[in-house]
Design a protein around this motif. Structure first.
Motif, PDB file in Angstrom:
ATOM      1  N   GLY A  33       0.808  -1.213   0.000  1.00  0.00           N
ATOM      2  CA  GLY A  33       0.000   0.000   0.000  1.00  0.00           C
ATOM      3  C   GLY A  33       0.842   1.264   0.000  1.00  0.00           C
ATOM      4  O   GLY A  33       1.847   1.359  -0.694  1.00  0.00           O
ATOM      5  N   ALA A  34       0.401   2.232   0.831  1.00  0.00           N
ATOM      6  CA  ALA A  34       1.091   3.521   0.878  1.00  0.00           C
ATOM      7  C   ALA A  34       2.526   3.383   1.403  1.00  0.00           C
ATOM      8  O   ALA A  34       3.422   4.120   1.005  1.00  0.00           O
ATOM      9  N   GLU A  35       2.728   2.414   2.306  1.00  0.00           N
ATOM     10  CA  GLU A  35       4.086   2.191   2.834  1.00  0.00           C
ATOM     11  C   GLU A  35       5.029   1.725   1.728  1.00  0.00           C
ATOM     12  O   GLU A  35       6.197   2.110   1.693  1.00  0.00           O
ATOM     13  N   LEU A  36       4.495   0.890   0.827  1.00  0.00           N
ATOM     14  CA  LEU A  36       5.318   0.432  -0.302  1.00  0.00           C
ATOM     15  C   LEU A  36       5.681   1.601  -1.221  1.00  0.00           C
ATOM     16  O   LEU A  36       6.833   1.751  -1.638  1.00  0.00           O
ATOM     17  N   ASP A  37       4.699   2.455  -1.508  1.00  0.00           N
ATOM     18  CA  ASP A  37       4.970   3.620  -2.360  1.00  0.00           C
ATOM     19  C   ASP A  37       6.067   4.489  -1.751  1.00  0.00           C
ATOM     20  O   ASP A  37       7.000   4.919  -2.430  1.00  0.00           O
ATOM     21  N   GLU A  38       5.946   4.737  -0.449  1.00  0.00           N
ATOM     22  CA  GLU A  38       6.932   5.578   0.228  1.00  0.00           C
ATOM     23  C   GLU A  38       8.294   4.883   0.267  1.00  0.00           C
ATOM     24  O   GLU A  38       9.334   5.500   0.043  1.00  0.00           O
ATOM     25  N   GLY A  39       8.276   3.577   0.543  1.00  0.00           N
ATOM     26  CA  GLY A  39       9.524   2.820   0.619  1.00  0.00           C
ATOM     27  C   GLY A  39      10.265   2.785  -0.700  1.00  0.00           C
ATOM     28  O   GLY A  39      11.483   2.950  -0.760  1.00  0.00           O
ATOM     29  N   ARG A  40       9.517   2.589  -1.785  1.00  0.00           N
ATOM     30  CA  ARG A  40      10.148   2.561  -3.104  1.00  0.00           C
ATOM     31  C   ARG A  40      10.786   3.911  -3.438  1.00  0.00           C
ATOM     32  O   ARG A  40      11.888   3.976  -3.980  1.00  0.00           O
ATOM     33  N   ARG A  41      10.052   4.972  -3.104  1.00  0.00           N
ATOM     34  CA  ARG A  41      10.548   6.323  -3.403  1.00  0.00           C
ATOM     35  C   ARG A  41      11.800   6.625  -2.573  1.00  0.00           C
ATOM     36  O   ARG A  41      12.782   7.175  -3.073  1.00  0.00           O
ATOM     37  N   ASP A  42      11.778   6.224  -1.297  1.00  0.00           N
ATOM     38  CA  ASP A  42      12.960   6.418  -0.443  1.00  0.00           C
ATOM     39  C   ASP A  42      14.156   5.648  -0.998  1.00  0.00           C
ATOM     40  O   ASP A  42      15.281   6.153  -1.015  1.00  0.00           O
ATOM     41  N   ALA A  43      13.907   4.410  -1.421  1.00  0.00           N
ATOM     42  CA  ALA A  43      14.998   3.590  -1.959  1.00  0.00           C
ATOM     43  C   ALA A  43      15.567   4.206  -3.235  1.00  0.00           C
ATOM     44  O   ALA A  43      16.775   4.179  -3.478  1.00  0.00           O
ATOM     45  N   LEU A  44      14.680   4.785  -4.038  1.00  0.00           N
ATOM     46  CA  LEU A  44      15.111   5.463  -5.270  1.00  0.00           C
ATOM     47  C   LEU A  44      16.060   6.619  -4.947  1.00  0.00           C
ATOM     48  O   LEU A  44      17.134   6.757  -5.549  1.00  0.00           O
ATOM     49  N   HIS A  45      15.670   7.433  -3.985  1.00  0.00           N
ATOM     50  CA  HIS A  45      16.510   8.577  -3.607  1.00  0.00           C
ATOM     51  C   HIS A  45      17.832   8.112  -2.995  1.00  0.00           C
ATOM     52  O   HIS A  45      18.889   8.702  -3.245  1.00  0.00           O
ATOM     53  N   LEU A  46      17.754   7.039  -2.203  1.00  0.00           N
ATOM     54  CA  LEU A  46      18.953   6.496  -1.572  1.00  0.00           C
ATOM     55  C   LEU A  46      19.922   5.958  -2.629  1.00  0.00           C
ATOM     56  O   LEU A  46      21.139   6.192  -2.569  1.00  0.00           O
ATOM     57  N   ALA A  47      19.363   5.256  -3.612  1.00  0.00           N
ATOM     58  CA  ALA A  47      20.207   4.697  -4.679  1.00  0.00           C
ATOM     59  C   ALA A  47      20.923   5.805  -5.442  1.00  0.00           C
ATOM     60  O   ALA A  47      22.103   5.681  -5.802  1.00  0.00           O
ATOM     61  N   ALA A  48      20.200   6.890  -5.697  1.00  0.00           N
ATOM     62  CA  ALA A  48      20.814   8.021  -6.402  1.00  0.00           C
ATOM     63  C   ALA A  48      21.939   8.627  -5.567  1.00  0.00           C
ATOM     64  O   ALA A  48      23.016   8.946  -6.077  1.00  0.00           O
ATOM     65  N   ALA A  49      21.687   8.766  -4.263  1.00  0.00           N
ATOM     66  CA  ALA A  49      22.708   9.337  -3.377  1.00  0.00           C
ATOM     67  C   ALA A  49      23.943   8.441  -3.338  1.00  0.00           C
ATOM     68  O   ALA A  49      25.082   8.932  -3.348  1.00  0.00           O
ATOM     69  N   GLU A  50      23.726   7.121  -3.316  1.00  0.00           N
ATOM     70  CA  GLU A  50      24.864   6.201  -3.264  1.00  0.00           C
ATOM     71  C   GLU A  50      25.700   6.272  -4.544  1.00  0.00           C
ATOM     72  O   GLU A  50      26.934   6.180  -4.503  1.00  0.00           O
ATOM     73  N   GLN A  51      25.043   6.459  -5.677  1.00  0.00           N
ATOM     74  CA  GLN A  51      25.792   6.607  -6.930  1.00  0.00           C
ATOM     75  C   GLN A  51      26.609   7.895  -6.914  1.00  0.00           C
ATOM     76  O   GLN A  51      27.760   7.920  -7.349  1.00  0.00           O
ATOM     77  N   ALA A  52      26.008   8.958  -6.410  1.00  0.00           N
ATOM     78  CA  ALA A  52      26.716  10.242  -6.360  1.00  0.00           C
ATOM     79  C   ALA A  52      27.906  10.167  -5.410  1.00  0.00           C
ATOM     80  O   ALA A  52      29.003  10.627  -5.725  1.00  0.00           O
TER      81      ALA A  52
END
Ligand SMILES: [Zn+2]
Length: 343
Positions: A33-52
């Motif tokens: 549900g909403a937790e999955l949406d938020e979790g996916r978005r957080d993981a997306l931002h985290l992945a970008a930060a890790e690449q940077a």
């Protein structure tokens, strides 16, 4: 792009363990549900930060919001029945239970456009987004409607083009099409595959990439690779066709593979995303090893056309290993840049 030798990952990164089971393909989500949406978005931002943080120049989504690089896109289409499963042979290599095409395929809503817009707000670096290629999509489905691989691929190309144009409008700079099927179905690639891929890329101002690989480091792929002998010459069939295509960049495997480096010559004039990181080996490359792979490629590609990369996605690896490999990619590229600057 202004930087010489811009680095990027090809596709997936491992997901955080709070989002899905690590080191597994098609791993089910651990939230809903909403937790999955938020979790996916957080993981997306985290992945970008890790690449940077690792020092990469081009940022990708790391496939954090999708369960699988092909399936998730197809889930957003109508005309495909996920309850009606048939067993097909994927890329002539392994059997899998797949959904069935039961009617005209349509993209009912954007698939990754909101994710891309969100990621765009998090970084000023160039963004690269990967989509499945049309031929790879038809290879993961059972078709009970069109009766023609080519016709279904053409339909998918039109849908991919809609998505790609909207990703571009959301601020994506580079659109990548993943076509591992190009390493298997050579007659189809020649007869219609490249033309259909160009249809998917039609009208884009964003740079375009086609990624062709020998797959994730999973057993079915590793067994197949072991059967290919000491020289992997599959690219020899497709590179001359892609050199004459409108696609800007070709992404290929090198490190840890038996692909003869001289095949890169077949792409002369194109940009080359060269895999200098082996995704089937948990051993992290040293910067010197990365620089050595890239240096050998420079005999066949101009430095301004060389884009250092990984061989394929890193989803099956541990996060620590994937982070180490990204740092090695950046550090090895920096060594070579310094060498080139010294002349
Ligand atoms: Zn790949």
């Amino acid at each position: 792009m202004s930087t010489l030798l811009p680095t990027s990952i090809v596709g997936s990164l491992p997901k955080p363990s709070w989002l899905s089971e690590p080191e597994t393909l098609w791993s089910p989500w651990r939230l809903e549900g909403a937790e999955l949406d938020e979790g996916r978005r957080d993981a997306l931002h985290l992945a970008a930060a890790e690449q940077a943080v690792a020092g990469l120049e081009v940022i990708s989504d790391g496939e954090q919001t999708r369960q699988h690089f092909v399936t998730t896109f197809i889930e957003h289409l109508s005309g495909v029945d996920f309850a009606r499963r048939e067993t097909v042979r994927i890329r002539d290599r392994y059997d899998a239970s797949v959904p069935t095409v039961v009617g005209p395929v349509r993209r009912e809503r954007p698939v990754f456009v909101d994710d891309a817009a969100s990621l765009r707000t998090r970084t000023d670096k160039p963004l690269k987004w990967a989509l499945p290629g049309p031929m790879t999509m038809i290879d993961t489905l059972y078709d009970a409607h069109y009766g023609s691989r080519e016709e279904l691929a053409r339909e998918f190309a039109a849908l991919l083009n809609q998505e790609a144009r909207e990703l571009e409008a959301a601020g994506v700079d580079i659109i990548q099409f993943d076509e591992p099927a190009f390493n298997v179905f050579f007659y189809d690639v020649r007869d219609w595959g490249v033309e259909v891929l160009e249809r998917a890329a039609e009208g884009l101002r964003a740079e375009t990439v086609v990624h062709i690989c020998y797959g994730y480091g999973i057993k079915a792929n590793n067994d197949w690779k072991a059967s290919l002998g000491t020289q992997w010459r599959q690219y020899e069939e497709t590179f001359p066709l892609l050199r004459d295509s409108v696609i800007d960049t070709v992404s290929l495997e090198s490190r840890g593979s038996h692909v003869p480096m001289e095949l890169v010559e077949l792409l002369r004039g194109k940009k080359v995303m060269l895999g200098a990181i082996d995704v089937a080996d948990p051993q992290v490359e040293t910067p010197e090893e990365v620089a050595d792979t890239l240096r050998r490629a420079l005999a066949f590609v101009e430095p301004e056309n060389l884009c250092p990369s990984t061989n394929c996605g890193m989803a099956p690896l541990s996060r620590t290993v994937a982070q180490g490999k990204m740092r090695a990619l950046a550090a090895g590229t920096a060594l070579l840049r310094a060498e080139l600057a010294r002349g």
